[in-house]
Design a protein around this motif. Structure first.
Motif, PDB file in Angstrom:
ATOM      1  N   GLY A  67       0.787  -1.237   0.000  1.00 11.65           N
ATOM      2  CA  GLY A  67       0.000   0.000   0.000  1.00 11.65           C
ATOM      3  C   GLY A  67       0.810   1.274   0.000  1.00 11.65           C
ATOM      4  N   ILE A  68       2.058   1.221  -0.463  1.00  9.60           N
ATOM      5  CA  ILE A  68       2.902   2.409  -0.501  1.00  9.60           C
ATOM      6  C   ILE A  68       2.759   3.128  -1.842  1.00  9.60           C
ATOM      7  CG2 ILE A  68       5.291   3.264  -0.327  1.00  9.60           C
ATOM      8  CD1 ILE A  68       4.194   2.094   2.299  1.00  9.60           C
ATOM      9  N   VAL A  69       2.615   2.359  -2.935  1.00  7.03           N
ATOM     10  CA  VAL A  69       2.451   2.948  -4.261  1.00  7.03           C
ATOM     11  C   VAL A  69       1.215   2.377  -4.954  1.00  7.03           C
ATOM     12  CG1 VAL A  69       4.923   3.364  -4.616  1.00  7.03           C
ATOM     13  CG2 VAL A  69       3.896   1.280  -5.488  1.00  7.03           C
ATOM     14  N   ILE A  70       0.718   3.153  -5.894  1.00 10.05           N
ATOM     15  CA  ILE A  70      -0.371   2.713  -6.766  1.00 10.05           C
ATOM     16  C   ILE A  70       0.219   2.559  -8.158  1.00 10.05           C
ATOM     17  CG2 ILE A  70      -2.549   3.369  -7.867  1.00 10.05           C
ATOM     18  CD1 ILE A  70      -3.105   5.068  -5.333  1.00 10.05           C
ATOM     19  N   ARG A  71      -0.041   1.419  -8.767  1.00  9.24           N
ATOM     20  CA  ARG A  71       0.401   1.151 -10.139  1.00  9.24           C
ATOM     21  C   ARG A  71      -0.800   1.333 -11.055  1.00  9.24           C
ATOM     22  NH1 ARG A  71       0.670  -3.638 -13.545  1.00  9.24           N
ATOM     23  NH2 ARG A  71       2.561  -3.553 -14.832  1.00  9.24           N
ATOM     24  N   GLU A  72      -0.644   2.183 -12.058  1.00  4.83           N
ATOM     25  CA  GLU A  72      -1.740   2.462 -12.978  1.00  4.83           C
ATOM     26  C   GLU A  72      -1.270   2.131 -14.391  1.00  4.83           C
ATOM     27  OE1 GLU A  72      -4.935   6.083 -13.596  1.00  4.83           O
ATOM     28  OE2 GLU A  72      -3.036   6.486 -12.594  1.00  4.83           O
ATOM     29  N   THR A  84       2.429   6.102  -8.425  1.00  2.51           N
ATOM     30  CA  THR A  84       2.131   7.245  -7.576  1.00  2.51           C
ATOM     31  C   THR A  84       2.154   6.780  -6.130  1.00  2.51           C
ATOM     32  OG1 THR A  84       0.638   8.060  -9.294  1.00  2.51           O
ATOM     33  CG2 THR A  84       0.427   9.067  -7.123  1.00  2.51           C
ATOM     34  N   LEU A  85       2.637   7.619  -5.248  1.00  3.84           N
ATOM     35  CA  LEU A  85       2.577   7.287  -3.819  1.00  3.84           C
ATOM     36  C   LEU A  85       1.144   7.356  -3.322  1.00  3.84           C
ATOM     37  CD1 LEU A  85       5.607   9.195  -2.284  1.00  3.84           C
ATOM     38  CD2 LEU A  85       5.375   6.737  -2.575  1.00  3.84           C
ATOM     39  N   THR A  86       0.786   6.423  -2.460  1.00  2.00           N
ATOM     40  CA  THR A  86      -0.502   6.484  -1.777  1.00  2.00           C
ATOM     41  C   THR A  86      -0.371   7.467  -0.623  1.00  2.00           C
ATOM     42  OG1 THR A  86       0.133   4.738  -0.242  1.00  2.00           O
ATOM     43  CG2 THR A  86      -0.981   4.044  -2.281  1.00  2.00           C
ATOM     44  N   GLU A  87      -1.454   7.719   0.065  1.00  2.00           N
ATOM     45  CA  GLU A  87      -1.405   8.570   1.259  1.00  2.00           C
ATOM     46  C   GLU A  87      -0.459   7.948   2.291  1.00  2.00           C
ATOM     47  OE1 GLU A  87      -1.862  11.814   3.534  1.00  2.00           O
ATOM     48  OE2 GLU A  87      -2.618  11.569   1.493  1.00  2.00           O
ATOM     49  N   LYS A  88      -0.526   6.639   2.416  1.00  2.00           N
ATOM     50  CA  LYS A  88       0.362   5.914   3.332  1.00  2.00           C
ATOM     51  C   LYS A  88       1.826   6.153   2.947  1.00  2.00           C
ATOM     52  CE  LYS A  88       1.088   1.086   4.784  1.00  2.00           C
ATOM     53  NZ  LYS A  88       0.589  -0.285   4.565  1.00  2.00           N
ATOM     54  N   GLY A  89       2.117   6.118   1.659  1.00  2.00           N
ATOM     55  CA  GLY A  89       3.471   6.369   1.177  1.00  2.00           C
ATOM     56  C   GLY A  89       3.909   7.807   1.401  1.00  2.00           C
TER      57      GLY A  89
END
Length: 108
Positions: A67-72, A84-89
């Motif tokens: 849950g550190i990055v989002i892969r799109e 992109t970094l998530t809020e957690k990241g």
């Protein structure tokens, strides 16, 4: 108090879990690069010098699973992939900034 409880209170269990998530050799460099915004795979590979493709893929998968990055992925030819970094990241920014400052003072 049991040894297990005292270790947890001292943060040993938590620290090890943190290192499992962001303790890879390249993880902090990747996160630091993503603090400046969304990046495509090739951009990350250029920004994180000396990392090979296999290792970048491995680190990004680990961070995505945690849950550190989002892969799109975009349906283009060839496929476009952005990270992109998530809020957690993003919440790692103050810690990384302080670690960077420490490095500037004590490394080299």
């Amino acid at each position: 108090m049991s040894k297990k409880n005292s270790e947890k209170i001292l943060g040993k269990c938590v620290i090890q879990e943190i290192l499992d998530i962001i303790g890879g050799k390249w993880s902090m460099s990747i996160i630091f690069a993503l603090l400046h915004g969304t990046k495509r795979f090739n951009e990350l590979q250029k920004l994180v010098t000396n990392i090979n493709t296999r290792m970048l893929v491995k680190e990004l998968k680990n961070m995505e699973e945690n849950g550190i990055v989002i892969r799109e992925v975009f349906a283009t030819v060839p496929p476009t992939v952005q990270y992109t970094l998530t809020e957690k990241g993003r919440k790692l920014e103050p810690s990384l900034t302080e670690l960077f400052k420490w490095g500037e003072e004590f490394v080299n």
